[in-house]
Design a protein around this motif. Structure first.
Motif, mmCIF file in Angstrom:
data_model
loop_
_atom_site.group_PDB
_atom_site.id
_atom_site.type_symbol
_atom_site.label_atom_id
_atom_site.label_comp_id
_atom_site.label_asym_id
_atom_site.label_seq_id
_atom_site.Cartn_x
_atom_site.Cartn_y
_atom_site.Cartn_z
ATOM 1 N N THR A 36 -9.469 13.332 -11.437
ATOM 2 C CA THR A 36 -8.258 14.053 -11.859
ATOM 3 C C THR A 36 -7.325 13.237 -12.753
ATOM 4 O OG1 THR A 36 -7.082 13.387 -9.853
ATOM 5 C CG2 THR A 36 -8.281 15.496 -9.805
ATOM 6 N N GLY A 37 -7.658 12.022 -13.045
ATOM 7 C CA GLY A 37 -6.784 11.176 -13.870
ATOM 8 C C GLY A 37 -6.585 9.846 -13.164
ATOM 9 N N TRP A 38 -7.291 8.852 -13.596
ATOM 10 C CA TRP A 38 -7.385 7.586 -12.878
ATOM 11 C C TRP A 38 -6.057 6.840 -12.838
ATOM 12 C CZ3 TRP A 38 -7.816 2.273 -14.623
ATOM 13 C CH2 TRP A 38 -8.209 1.404 -13.605
ATOM 14 N N HIS A 39 -5.694 6.366 -11.642
ATOM 15 C CA HIS A 39 -4.518 5.520 -11.420
ATOM 16 C C HIS A 39 -5.001 4.253 -10.721
ATOM 17 C CE1 HIS A 39 -3.019 9.676 -11.478
ATOM 18 N NE2 HIS A 39 -2.019 9.152 -12.175
ATOM 19 N N PRO A 40 -4.895 3.091 -11.366
ATOM 20 C CA PRO A 40 -5.436 1.865 -10.768
ATOM 21 C C PRO A 40 -4.841 1.530 -9.406
ATOM 22 C CG PRO A 40 -4.503 1.431 -12.965
ATOM 23 C CD PRO A 40 -4.310 2.865 -12.671
ATOM 24 N N GLU A 41 -3.571 1.860 -9.194
ATOM 25 C CA GLU A 41 -2.963 1.549 -7.894
ATOM 26 C C GLU A 41 -3.585 2.380 -6.772
ATOM 27 O OE1 GLU A 41 -0.343 4.555 -9.962
ATOM 28 O OE2 GLU A 41 -1.251 2.674 -10.544
ATOM 29 N N THR A 42 -4.027 3.582 -7.066
ATOM 30 C CA THR A 42 -4.698 4.409 -6.064
ATOM 31 C C THR A 42 -6.054 3.815 -5.711
ATOM 32 O OG1 THR A 42 -3.588 6.366 -6.931
ATOM 33 C CG2 THR A 42 -5.499 6.739 -5.528
ATOM 34 N N THR A 43 -6.764 3.342 -6.715
ATOM 35 C CA THR A 43 -8.052 2.691 -6.467
ATOM 36 C C THR A 43 -7.866 1.439 -5.626
ATOM 37 O OG1 THR A 43 -8.935 3.539 -8.545
ATOM 38 C CG2 THR A 43 -10.084 1.669 -7.561
ATOM 39 N N ALA A 44 -6.882 0.608 -5.987
ATOM 40 C CA ALA A 44 -6.627 -0.629 -5.228
ATOM 41 C C ALA A 44 -6.200 -0.301 -3.799
ATOM 42 C CB ALA A 44 -5.571 -1.472 -5.931
ATOM 43 N N GLY A 45 -5.330 0.702 -3.627
ATOM 44 C CA GLY A 45 -4.906 1.103 -2.285
ATOM 45 C C GLY A 45 -6.058 1.636 -1.456
ATOM 46 N N GLY A 46 -6.922 2.434 -2.076
ATOM 47 C CA GLY A 46 -8.095 2.956 -1.372
ATOM 48 C C GLY A 46 -9.051 1.850 -0.954
ATOM 49 N N VAL A 178 -7.318 -10.555 -2.403
ATOM 50 C CA VAL A 178 -7.304 -10.230 -3.841
ATOM 51 C C VAL A 178 -6.936 -8.764 -4.056
ATOM 52 C CG1 VAL A 178 -8.800 -9.960 -5.868
ATOM 53 C CG2 VAL A 178 -8.867 -12.080 -4.540
ATOM 54 N N VAL A 179 -7.538 -7.876 -3.281
ATOM 55 C CA VAL A 179 -7.250 -6.446 -3.427
ATOM 56 C C VAL A 179 -5.800 -6.158 -3.032
ATOM 57 C CG1 VAL A 179 -7.841 -4.131 -2.590
ATOM 58 C CG2 VAL A 179 -9.656 -5.744 -3.178
ATOM 59 N N ALA A 180 -5.291 -6.813 -1.982
ATOM 60 C CA ALA A 180 -3.897 -6.599 -1.559
ATOM 61 C C ALA A 180 -2.920 -7.055 -2.650
ATOM 62 C CB ALA A 180 -3.616 -7.327 -0.253
ATOM 63 N N VAL A 184 -0.328 -4.636 -4.775
ATOM 64 C CA VAL A 184 1.121 -4.875 -4.861
ATOM 65 C C VAL A 184 1.539 -5.016 -6.322
ATOM 66 C CG1 VAL A 184 2.974 -6.521 -4.327
ATOM 67 C CG2 VAL A 184 1.319 -5.844 -2.561
ATOM 68 N N VAL A 185 0.782 -5.778 -7.111
ATOM 69 C CA VAL A 185 1.119 -5.953 -8.536
ATOM 70 C C VAL A 185 1.080 -4.612 -9.267
ATOM 71 C CG1 VAL A 185 0.269 -6.950 -10.698
ATOM 72 C CG2 VAL A 185 0.421 -8.370 -8.630
ATOM 73 N N LEU A 186 0.066 -3.806 -8.988
ATOM 74 C CA LEU A 186 -0.039 -2.495 -9.657
ATOM 75 C C LEU A 186 1.096 -1.550 -9.245
ATOM 76 C CD1 LEU A 186 -3.896 -2.013 -9.479
ATOM 77 C CD2 LEU A 186 -2.527 -2.316 -11.561
ATOM 78 N N LEU A 187 1.577 -1.679 -8.014
ATOM 79 C CA LEU A 187 2.710 -0.851 -7.591
ATOM 80 C C LEU A 187 4.008 -1.275 -8.276
ATOM 81 C CD1 LEU A 187 2.245 -0.349 -3.740
ATOM 82 C CD2 LEU A 187 2.056 1.366 -5.519
ATOM 83 N N VAL A 188 4.146 -2.585 -8.493
ATOM 84 C CA VAL A 188 5.384 -3.109 -9.061
ATOM 85 C C VAL A 188 5.467 -2.825 -10.555
ATOM 86 C CG1 VAL A 188 6.680 -5.230 -9.520
ATOM 87 C CG2 VAL A 188 5.660 -4.858 -7.279
ATOM 88 N N ILE A 189 4.348 -2.953 -11.279
ATOM 89 C CA ILE A 189 4.411 -2.742 -12.744
ATOM 90 C C ILE A 189 4.288 -1.289 -13.122
ATOM 91 C CG2 ILE A 189 3.605 -5.013 -13.346
ATOM 92 C CD1 ILE A 189 0.839 -3.799 -13.855
#
Length: 189
Positions: A36-46, A178-180, A184-189
């Motif tokens: 549906t539209g890739w979001h890197p923070e969703t991938t990292a969170g998953g 590394v994933v955590a 966090v970095v993807l959520l902040v930026i």
């Protein structure tokens, strides 16, 4: 090490199911997000959720292997000679007593309503998984002491209890860290 000791593993009967459902849910969220539209923070969170679910539900277990009592925790493994095990009791968590120390594992436990009853509840190892595991581990420890000719609560047993070994699952720790950090970095930026 004692090769004639049977290898047996125990955990909550639903742990593997919950682990696979959790990991499957995380993968489903990642796939739906990718479609549906890739979001890197969703991938990292998953991925982070799937790694923690693996560590909590699938990796954790207690058992006997190569003559040792073994506790697999989220990110570490504790081993000591089975003959050093004084007793096992299962409440909300499993408590293994050896050499004046208590080793605790959440891999096996009782439901809250059963744990609250405490001594009032009936001990039914044939119909209750927690009672069966408690009795089985205590029996295996007694058999290990008998094979070695060690009496319960003896100096020999306490000396064996000094051989506690803890090892860390560094690859799993590193991947999770590394994933955590990425999450966090993807959520902040």
């Amino acid at each position: 090490m004692n090769d004639d000791q049977p290898e047996e593993w125990f955990r909550h009967s639903s742990s593997t199911v919950w682990g696979l459902l959790s990991i499957g849910g995380a993968v489903a969220v990642i796939v739906i997000d990718a479609v549906t539209g890739w979001h890197p923070e969703t991938t990292a969170g998953g991925l982070l959720f799937a790694l923690v679910a693996y560590a909590a539900f699938i990796r954790t277990k207690v058992g006997v292997s190569e003559g040792d009592f073994v506790l697999y925790h989220l990110y570490s493994t504790v081993r000591f000679p089975l003959a050093a095990l004084e007793s096992v009791s299962v409440g909300r968590t499993l408590g293994a007593y050896s050499g004046g120390r208590t080793h605790v594992s959440g891999a096996v436990g009782r439901p809250m309503r059963e744990a609250v009853k405490g001594g009032k509840r009936d001990h039914k190892p044939l119909s209750n998984q927690s009672d069966f595991i408690e009795d089985r581990l205590n029996s295996l420890a007694q058999d290990a002491r008998e094979r070695r000719g060690i009496k319960r609560d003896s100096d020999e047993q306490f000396a064996l209890a000094e051989d506690v070994r803890r090892s860390w699952d560094w690859p799993l720790i590193a991947i999770t860290a590394v994933v955590a950090v990425a999450f966090v970095v993807l959520l902040v930026i």
